[in-house]
Design a protein around this motif. Structure first.
Motif: not given
Length: 248
Positions: A81-93
């Protein structure tokens, strides 16, 4: 899930390149965990017990706390889902910040004797940082106006000073809400020194500081150049969004 997301908004600028690559992978059939793993840097993101990776939500054992599982396995359970995609995006950045948040949660769990019915003040504050925080580096005049909730001064009288400011949105739930922008969306802002790069990581993890509730509300679409509508000064006259500070 429709992964045709628009990454062109000003608040998404730091994440746009990675975000577009992730959604391209998702449209090609990858799961969110697979897409995130493909974007991990060549130099691994090191957690206490291994190198960061993303796994399916089903890998989280029943009854085990989410943060505890990440700590012991270095794996982040991830739903499609979008929520976990964005959580992962913050992990990457922001890997150091996210790693620090996880470690702080583990320390708080140890102090409280494990997961309790109520998370407690510190874990609540850490969750706010994780979900809805933004970091503001700005001239003192802007910071003072924000703390005072003097919206006219912050956004109109001091508007030219925003060219010197940097606002970093780090809360993944905040980014999720802004995928459908609405005027009332607010960030919990932590005010940072203008030139304090180390403070971007260290300050949001300081338990004593967080215990003092250092968050300040900021309607994100009021930031100059972030939303066309705020070029009109009447945009800020909406007291249902730009609320004055409570007296006393």
């Amino acid at each position: 899930m429709n992964w045709s997301l628009d990454w062109s908004a000003a608040w998404l600028a730091p994440y746009r390149q990675t975000g577009e690559a992730l959604t391209a992978d998702l449209r090609a059939g990858a799961t969110v965990a697979e897409a995130l793993n493909r974007r991990l840097p060549e130099r691994p993101i090191r957690l206490s017990h291994g190198d960061l990776c993303f796994v399916a939500q089903a890998d989280l054992p029943a009854g085990e706390a989410y943060e505890a599982f990440i700590h012991r396995s270095a794996c982040v359970p991830t739903r499609d889902n979008l929520h976990d995609l964005l959580n992962g995006l913050i992990w990457l950045h922001w890997p150091e910040l996210k790693t620090g948040l996880n470690a702080a949660h583990i320390e708080a769990l140890a102090v409280s004797g494990g997961v309790q019915a109520q998370r407690g003040r510190l874990r609540d504050a850490l969750t706010v940082v994780d979900e809805n925080a933004a970091l503001l580096q700005a001239p003192p005049e802007l910071c003072e106006a924000l703390v005072a909730r003097d919206w006219q001064r912050l956004f109109i009288h001091l508007r030219p000073l925003w060219a010197q400011a940097r606002l970093h949105l780090i809360g993944h739930a905040l980014l999720e809400k802004l995928m459908q922008p609405r005027k009332p969306i607010c960030a919990h802002v932590l005010v940072m020194p203008l030139d304090g790069c180390a403070a971007l990581i260290d300050a949001p993890l300081d338990p004593a500081w967080l215990a003092g509730k250092p968050f300040h509300p900021l309607p994100v679409l009021g930031v100059p150049a972030w939303w066309a509508g705020n070029e009109d000064e009447n945009f800020y006259a909406d007291t249902g969004v730009f609320r004055p500070a409570a007296r006393g």
